[in-house]
Design a protein around this motif. Structure first.
Motif, PDB file in Angstrom:
ATOM      1  N   ILE A  92       0.647  -1.232  -0.027  1.00 52.73           N
ATOM      2  CA  ILE A  92       0.109   0.016   0.073  1.00 52.73           C
ATOM      3  C   ILE A  92       0.845   1.307  -0.231  1.00 52.73           C
ATOM      4  O   ILE A  92       0.538   2.120  -0.911  1.00 52.73           O
TER       5      ILE A  92
ATOM      6  N   HIS B 150      -7.927  -4.429  -4.217  1.00 53.70           N
ATOM      7  CA  HIS B 150      -8.919  -4.155  -3.224  1.00 53.70           C
ATOM      8  C   HIS B 150      -9.200  -5.353  -2.426  1.00 53.70           C
ATOM      9  O   HIS B 150      -8.854  -5.640  -1.205  1.00 53.70           O
TER      10      HIS B 150
ATOM     11  N   MET C  81     -11.619  -0.035   1.071  1.00 50.77           N
ATOM     12  CA  MET C  81     -11.091   0.042  -0.425  1.00 50.77           C
ATOM     13  C   MET C  81     -11.857  -0.878  -1.148  1.00 50.77           C
ATOM     14  O   MET C  81     -12.265  -0.621  -2.339  1.00 50.77           O
TER      15      MET C  81
ATOM     16  N   SER D 239     -15.002   1.326  -2.059  1.00 49.05           N
ATOM     17  CA  SER D 239     -14.711   2.145  -3.075  1.00 49.05           C
ATOM     18  C   SER D 239     -14.544   1.561  -4.473  1.00 49.05           C
ATOM     19  O   SER D 239     -15.323   2.396  -5.444  1.00 49.05           O
TER      20      SER D 239
ATOM     21  N   PHE E 115      -8.336   0.797  -6.611  1.00 45.78           N
ATOM     22  CA  PHE E 115      -7.225   0.996  -5.945  1.00 45.78           C
ATOM     23  C   PHE E 115      -6.026   1.969  -6.744  1.00 45.78           C
ATOM     24  O   PHE E 115      -5.564   2.847  -6.115  1.00 45.78           O
TER      25      PHE E 115
ATOM     26  N   LEU F 163      -7.205   5.077  -6.222  1.00 43.02           N
ATOM     27  CA  LEU F 163      -7.153   5.770  -4.871  1.00 43.02           C
ATOM     28  C   LEU F 163      -5.759   6.319  -4.768  1.00 43.02           C
ATOM     29  O   LEU F 163      -5.450   7.072  -3.937  1.00 43.02           O
TER      30      LEU F 163
ATOM     31  N   ILE G  50      -7.873   7.142   1.933  1.00 40.32           N
ATOM     32  CA  ILE G  50      -8.596   5.719   2.146  1.00 40.32           C
ATOM     33  C   ILE G  50      -7.459   4.480   2.278  1.00 40.32           C
ATOM     34  O   ILE G  50      -7.528   3.940   3.323  1.00 40.32           O
ATOM     35  N   PRO G  51      -6.454   4.574   1.295  1.00 36.47           N
ATOM     36  CA  PRO G  51      -5.418   3.815   1.559  1.00 36.47           C
ATOM     37  C   PRO G  51      -4.517   4.316   2.763  1.00 36.47           C
ATOM     38  O   PRO G  51      -3.853   3.380   3.540  1.00 36.47           O
TER      39      PRO G  51
END
Length: 440
Positions: free
Chosen positions: A298, A319, A379, A382, A389, A392, A403-404
């Motif tokens: 991440i 995710h 995640m 989302s 991801f 994001l 979020i991450p």
């Protein structure tokens, strides 16, 4: 990766700063039939370390068995697709790949603490990879500097020239693919495993941090004049060999954890002192949560705003891969694993040992796990709402980046909780692997 560890003060500060919330739950990526619950009931007497380690081995066996079952389903879907390379059959093969990731990602908690797993894992799940080693790539393709095999294109060539060596790759077999891993000494040369198969099914994701996954056409596997991008028969042979090797590899690990195979790793683990088993469990949990998931999977992608560094970068399934990594850590702490057939395996756990020592701290530690699961679920939610991801982690989008970032913070706090649990049950100086990452 080198195990360096954090100080307890840093972990304690991170743990204290996190809000304690209840588990919101998460959906499976596939539908499973509900069967009779399989449970190793926890006795009313004191839970022992030996019982916890044995149940850990039971979960490993069940989890890898599910990995093997879903890999065989993937292999069957691949064979069906290769026999009739239609878009519909390609879609089914992709669905089978995504379903296979559900149990496998939960097994990664058995890495780090168990050297036999970590040594084996590279052939199964290594990433990121220089896909130009395997097949054609777009003109915009960027590979690891100094990697001589980065544009080798095994599928287009019967012979590879790497340095002063010429390699015969005319016959694409599972053994050959295994031998080609880390070709020329580069870890980016990944010829086998889930991500090689992922690339062969989806192709490159050329969308950057915009919406969309890879869009490889089914005609990349069509024989004759309808073949797109050339070498369709060799591409099919490669995909078939990669699927076969994946099944073989998982079968090997199932045997290592089987209760009916003599002189395997399971027996070795259970013959050790139970305290050594607990350390392996806790070290694996902390290292996956901190150095690997929060750091490598991440933080690296987020700080570099780089979709090339996302885990399932061709399929945009990252995710779920992250979610199920987190689920795997939680499985081991609570001694509970939900199998792909819907049954639940449960038994003596680290949580039980901690509760026996300090019920109040046990509640706080449990909240840290639930908090992490909720952050990883965010995640997933989302992605379901159209923001995956790779979007994001895009630059100049603080709201999306949060979020991450929240997931990283929750994982750091969870690792603090794992160290707290370790201390309560007598495992000192745990030092989970940070993969040389620093977390504020």
């Amino acid at each position: 990766m080198q195990s360096t560890g954090f100080t307890r003060n840093l972990f304690a500060c991170a743990f204290a700063s996190m809000a304690l919330v209840s588990y919101a739950g998460a959906e499976q990526t596939q539908t499973t039939a509900v069967s009779t619950v399989s449970s190793s009931a926890v006795a009313s007497t004191q839970v022992t370390p030996a019982a916890v380690v044995k149940h850990y081995a039971d979960i490993a066996y069940a989890n890898y068995s599910d990995g093997l079952t879903t890999a065989k389903a993937l292999q069957k879907a691949v064979e069906t697709f290769l026999q009739a390379p239609t878009e519909a059959n390609l879609a089914k093969a992709k669905e089978a790949w995504i379903a296979a990731r559900v149990p496998y990602q939960q097994t990664e908690v058995f890495r780090f603490g168990n050297a036999i797993v970590d040594d084996w894992e590279g052939q199964v799940n290594a990433w990121p990879l220089d896909e130009g080693l395997i097949d054609y790539v777009d003109a915009s393709y960027e590979h690891e500097l100094g990697n001589e095999g980065a544009k080798a294109n095994i599928i287009a060539n019967a012979t590879l020239k790497i340095g002063n060596n010429s390699l015969d790759v005319s016959k694409l077999t599972p053994k050959l693919l295994a031998d080609l891993n880390e070709l020329g000494g580069s870890e980016a040369n990944v010829a086998s495993g889930y991500h090689a198969i992922e690339f062969l099914l989806w192709g490159q994701d050329l969308n950057g941090t915009n919406p969309g996954a890879g869009k490889r056409p089914a005609t990349d596997y069509t024989a004759g004049k309808a073949c797109t991008n050339g070498n369709c028969e060799r591409r099919a042979a490669y995909l078939k060999a990669a699927a076969e090797l994946l099944v073989n590899d998982l079968d090997e690990m199932v045997k290592q954890w089987s209760p009916t195979v003599a002189n395997n790793y399971r027996q070795q683990l259970l013959n050790e002192k139970p305290e050594d088993g607990l350390r392996k469990m806790l070290f694996g949990m902390g290292s996956l949560a901190l150095g690997e998931l929060a750091g490598e999977r991440i933080k690296v992608a987020l700080e570099a705003n780089s979709p090339e560094d996302e885990h399932d970068c061709f399929s945009d399934n990252t995710h779920y891969s992250h979610y199920y990594n987190g689920k795997g850590v939680k499985n081991i702490y609570f001694g509970e694993y939900k199998r792909v057939d819907g049954s639940v395996l449960s038994g003596p756990s680290l949580a039980d040992l901690v509760k026996q020592k300090d019920a109040n701290k046990a509640k706080a530690i449990a909240s840290a796990f639930n908090n992490t699961e909720q952050a990883l679920q965010a995640m997933v939610d989302s992605a379901k709402n159209g923001f995956a991801f790779d979007q994001l982690i895009a630059a100049n989008n603080k709201k999306a980046n949060q979020i991450p970032q929240n997931a990283i913070q929750a994982l750091v706090a969870e690792t603090a909780a794992i160290e707290m649990a370790a201390g309560l049950i007598g495992v000192s100086n745990l030092s989970p692997d940070t993969a040389d990452h620093e977390f504020n």
